[in-house]
Design a protein around this motif. Structure first.
Motif, PDB file in Angstrom:
ATOM      1  N   LEU A 100       7.817   9.621  -4.851  1.00 47.37           N
ATOM      2  CA  LEU A 100       8.356  10.842  -4.154  1.00 47.37           C
ATOM      3  C   LEU A 100       8.641  10.443  -2.666  1.00 47.37           C
ATOM      4  N   ALA A 101       7.501  10.055  -1.904  1.00 42.91           N
ATOM      5  CA  ALA A 101       7.307   9.857  -0.741  1.00 42.91           C
ATOM      6  C   ALA A 101       8.303   8.847  -0.225  1.00 42.91           C
ATOM      7  N   ARG A 102       8.367   7.773  -0.786  1.00 40.36           N
ATOM      8  CA  ARG A 102       9.383   6.678  -0.662  1.00 40.36           C
ATOM      9  C   ARG A 102      10.547   7.105  -0.530  1.00 40.36           C
ATOM     10  N   ALA A 103      10.966   7.982  -1.708  1.00 39.53           N
ATOM     11  CA  ALA A 103      12.475   8.432  -1.749  1.00 39.53           C
ATOM     12  C   ALA A 103      12.689   9.301  -0.681  1.00 39.53           C
ATOM     13  N   ILE A 104      12.009  10.395  -0.187  1.00 34.39           N
ATOM     14  CA  ILE A 104      12.295  11.027   0.852  1.00 34.39           C
ATOM     15  C   ILE A 104      12.117  10.766   2.444  1.00 34.39           C
ATOM     16  N   ALA A 105      11.372   9.609   2.428  1.00 37.75           N
ATOM     17  CA  ALA A 105      10.795   9.275   3.674  1.00 37.75           C
ATOM     18  C   ALA A 105      12.228   8.972   4.897  1.00 37.75           C
ATOM     19  N   PRO A 106      13.193   8.385   4.355  1.00 37.72           N
ATOM     20  CA  PRO A 106      14.464   8.211   5.201  1.00 37.72           C
ATOM     21  C   PRO A 106      15.291   9.391   5.423  1.00 37.72           C
ATOM     22  N   LYS A 107      14.824  10.532   4.915  1.00 37.16           N
ATOM     23  CA  LYS A 107      15.548  11.827   4.944  1.00 37.16           C
ATOM     24  C   LYS A 107      17.055  11.850   4.320  1.00 37.16           C
ATOM     25  N   PRO A 108      16.935  11.256   3.171  1.00 37.90           N
ATOM     26  CA  PRO A 108      18.298  11.269   2.389  1.00 37.90           C
ATOM     27  C   PRO A 108      18.880  12.574   2.214  1.00 37.90           C
ATOM     28  N   GLU A 109      20.414  12.733   2.221  1.00 39.50           N
ATOM     29  CA  GLU A 109      20.934  14.120   2.004  1.00 39.50           C
ATOM     30  C   GLU A 109      21.074  14.314   0.637  1.00 39.50           C
TER      31      GLU A 109
ATOM     32  N   LYS B 285       5.268  21.937  -8.749  1.00 41.92           N
ATOM     33  CA  LYS B 285       5.052  22.348  -7.621  1.00 41.92           C
ATOM     34  C   LYS B 285       5.105  21.481  -6.208  1.00 41.92           C
ATOM     35  N   GLU B 286       4.814  20.404  -6.348  1.00 42.01           N
ATOM     36  CA  GLU B 286       4.987  19.291  -5.221  1.00 42.01           C
ATOM     37  C   GLU B 286       6.382  18.929  -5.039  1.00 42.01           C
ATOM     38  N   ILE B 287       7.244  18.884  -6.176  1.00 41.32           N
ATOM     39  CA  ILE B 287       8.700  18.946  -5.930  1.00 41.32           C
ATOM     40  C   ILE B 287       9.327  20.080  -5.382  1.00 41.32           C
ATOM     41  N   GLN B 288       8.751  21.164  -5.707  1.00 45.67           N
ATOM     42  CA  GLN B 288       9.377  22.443  -5.227  1.00 45.67           C
ATOM     43  C   GLN B 288       9.273  22.563  -3.761  1.00 45.67           C
ATOM     44  N   LYS B 289       7.984  22.091  -3.433  1.00 46.87           N
ATOM     45  CA  LYS B 289       7.458  22.193  -1.933  1.00 46.87           C
ATOM     46  C   LYS B 289       8.516  21.137  -1.249  1.00 46.87           C
ATOM     47  N   ILE B 290       8.442  19.861  -1.800  1.00 43.50           N
ATOM     48  CA  ILE B 290       9.391  19.022  -1.148  1.00 43.50           C
ATOM     49  C   ILE B 290      10.844  19.540  -0.775  1.00 43.50           C
TER      50      ILE B 290
ATOM     51  N   SER C 234       0.772  -1.238  -0.069  1.00 40.41           N
ATOM     52  CA  SER C 234       0.047  -0.078  -0.043  1.00 40.41           C
ATOM     53  C   SER C 234       0.710   1.136   0.101  1.00 40.41           C
ATOM     54  N   VAL C 235       0.318   2.371  -0.077  1.00 43.09           N
ATOM     55  CA  VAL C 235       0.983   3.667  -0.047  1.00 43.09           C
ATOM     56  C   VAL C 235       1.740   3.848   1.138  1.00 43.09           C
ATOM     57  N   LYS C 236       1.159   3.573   2.194  1.00 47.71           N
ATOM     58  CA  LYS C 236       1.682   3.623   3.723  1.00 47.71           C
ATOM     59  C   LYS C 236       2.768   2.707   3.555  1.00 47.71           C
ATOM     60  N   GLU C 237       2.739   1.480   3.098  1.00 49.54           N
ATOM     61  CA  GLU C 237       3.880   0.397   3.418  1.00 49.54           C
ATOM     62  C   GLU C 237       4.837   0.837   2.473  1.00 49.54           C
ATOM     63  N   HIS C 238       4.990   1.563   1.132  1.00 50.17           N
ATOM     64  CA  HIS C 238       5.976   2.126   0.438  1.00 50.17           C
ATOM     65  C   HIS C 238       6.993   2.759   1.163  1.00 50.17           C
ATOM     66  N   ILE C 239       6.160   3.743   2.000  1.00 46.63           N
ATOM     67  CA  ILE C 239       7.025   4.780   2.895  1.00 46.63           C
ATOM     68  C   ILE C 239       7.511   4.060   3.943  1.00 46.63           C
ATOM     69  N   ARG C 240       6.940   3.112   4.446  1.00 48.40           N
ATOM     70  CA  ARG C 240       7.564   2.305   5.559  1.00 48.40           C
ATOM     71  C   ARG C 240       8.763   1.519   5.493  1.00 48.40           C
ATOM     72  N   PHE C 241       8.809   1.128   4.166  1.00 48.51           N
ATOM     73  CA  PHE C 241       9.887   0.063   3.987  1.00 48.51           C
ATOM     74  C   PHE C 241      11.280   0.673   4.199  1.00 48.51           C
ATOM     75  N   PRO C 242      11.344   1.990   3.311  1.00 43.20           N
ATOM     76  CA  PRO C 242      12.890   2.766   3.668  1.00 43.20           C
ATOM     77  C   PRO C 242      13.104   3.155   4.937  1.00 43.20           C
ATOM     78  N   ILE C 243      12.153   3.369   5.645  1.00 42.29           N
ATOM     79  CA  ILE C 243      12.437   3.933   7.068  1.00 42.29           C
ATOM     80  C   ILE C 243      12.856   2.618   7.816  1.00 42.29           C
TER      81      ILE C 243
END
Length: 358
Positions: A151-160, A181-186, A94-103
């Motif tokens: 995008l969410a999956r990529a930024i979830a672990p706070k990569p530098e 606009k979303e990418i600029q916000k991120i 799911s969307v949530k699990e995609h974000i959880r995986f890299p964390i």
């Protein structure tokens, strides 16, 4: 995270995909790598990610030397996030699990962030406006929503360092504008260094702090969007970014005389010295205007050969002594195919770091 690329080259057998690339990227900077297909931009991104090793030169990310011909760190040992052109989502998560995986699995994630995984997931869902879709599967999402998940999956672990490989190319025009606009916000929220590969000049001009224009495996020019657009240094940059008309002629004492109209003199309005060396005056389509009558001495005669209505403006192609000039004109000044017109130039005036056409 800062990046330093020194004398970087990459060969595939006898083909040189990259040739002696020199580039420095500051911490937190948004860099767009812009160029046509086959210019080497994706190869450069893959070298930064660790999917490829350099043939010559080196790559430094932060304080670490991560890529040389002798030693190249794999992607999992670099503190990076990656967004692919194809989204590359897992159909069973799911969307949530995609974000959880890299964390849970990213090598560089802080222990505190891993401990508070649910809180981080909610933060990321808010960043990409997917709070209400967290339990949906990828096949239940639109193209724009799937790209937000990537995008969410990529930024979830706070990569530098966040690497993006033409992430919007599979979306329609309206969604691409929304996702810019979303990418600029991120970028504002994460403050990560972003390297964004694209062949779309509009994306690069709209989002990047600086643009790296590439052609045939080499860097043609590096600069801010305004510098790249208003002061191109090579004919390729002038044509690729802004679709400038390259008028050939002679430069003398900061005055330009076109070969096809030796009685005309155009003043230097900020043309780069490199373009003067090529004997060119780059004129963007919106810098020209058309009249039916010769009402000025500096006009050039042409014949309309193509018309494209664009709503807010009309794009004309004008034949000028066998050369095709692009002119973007107001919808209120309409001309017909085959009609003789007189072309005039609006000269650029620089005021308070702005360029005004008069």
């Amino acid at each position: 995270m800062s990046i330093k690329i020194s004398q970087l080259s990459k060969n595939f057998n006898q083909f040189a995909a990259l040739k002696n690339i020199q580039l420095s990227i500051d911490d937190g900077e948004f860099i767009a790598i812009l160029g046509p297909s086959g210019c080497g931009k994706t190869t450069l991104l893959r070298l930064l990610a660790g999917f490829l090793s350099p043939t010559y030169g080196k790559i430094e990310i932060g304080e670490n030397e991560v890529g040389t011909p002798e030693r190249s760190l794999p992607p999992e040992k670099r503190n990076i996030g990656m967004v692919f052109q194809s989204f590359a989502l897992w159909p069973h998560l799911s969307v949530k699990e995609h974000i959880r995986f890299p964390i849970l699995h990213h090598r560089f994630i802080p222990a505190e962030l891993k401990k508070n995984a649910d809180e981080r997931i909610q933060q990321v869902l808010q960043m990409v406006s997917l709070e209400k879709l967290s339990d949906r599967m990828p096949n239940e999402l639109s193209g724009g929503q799937r790209q937000r998940v990537a995008l969410a999956r990529a930024i979830a672990p706070k990569p530098e360092l966040l690497l993006m490989d033409e992430p919007l190319s599979n979306l329609d025009a309206e969604l691409r504008m929304e996702m810019r606009k979303e990418i600029q916000k991120i970028h504002r929220l994460t403050k990560a260094t972003i390297v964004y590969v694209t062949h779309d000049q509009g994306e690069a001009l709209a989002m990047a702090d600086r643009i790296v224009v590439m052609n045939n495996g080499q860097v043609e020019q590096v600069g801010t969007p305004a510098e790249i657009y208003t002061r191109p240094k090579t004919p390729f940059v002038a044509k690729f970014v802004g679709k400038a008309n390259l008028i050939e002629g002679r430069w003398e004492n900061d005055l330009f005389t076109p070969h096809l109209s030796p009685d005309i003199e155009w003043p230097d309005d900020g043309v780069a010295d490199e373009m003067k060396y090529f004997g060119c005056f780059p004129v963007r389509p919106e810098q020209l205007y058309l009249t039916k009558d010769r009402n000025k001495n500096d006009s050039i005669t042409g014949i309309i050969t193509s018309i494209q209505y664009q709503g807010k403006e009309i794009h004309y192609v004008v034949d000028v002594s066998g050369q095709e000039w692009a002119v973007h004109s107001s919808v209120y000044d309409q001309f017909q195919i085959g009609e003789q017109v007189f072309i005039h130039i609006k000269h650029a005036v620089r005021k308070n770091n702005l360029v005004i056409l008069k």
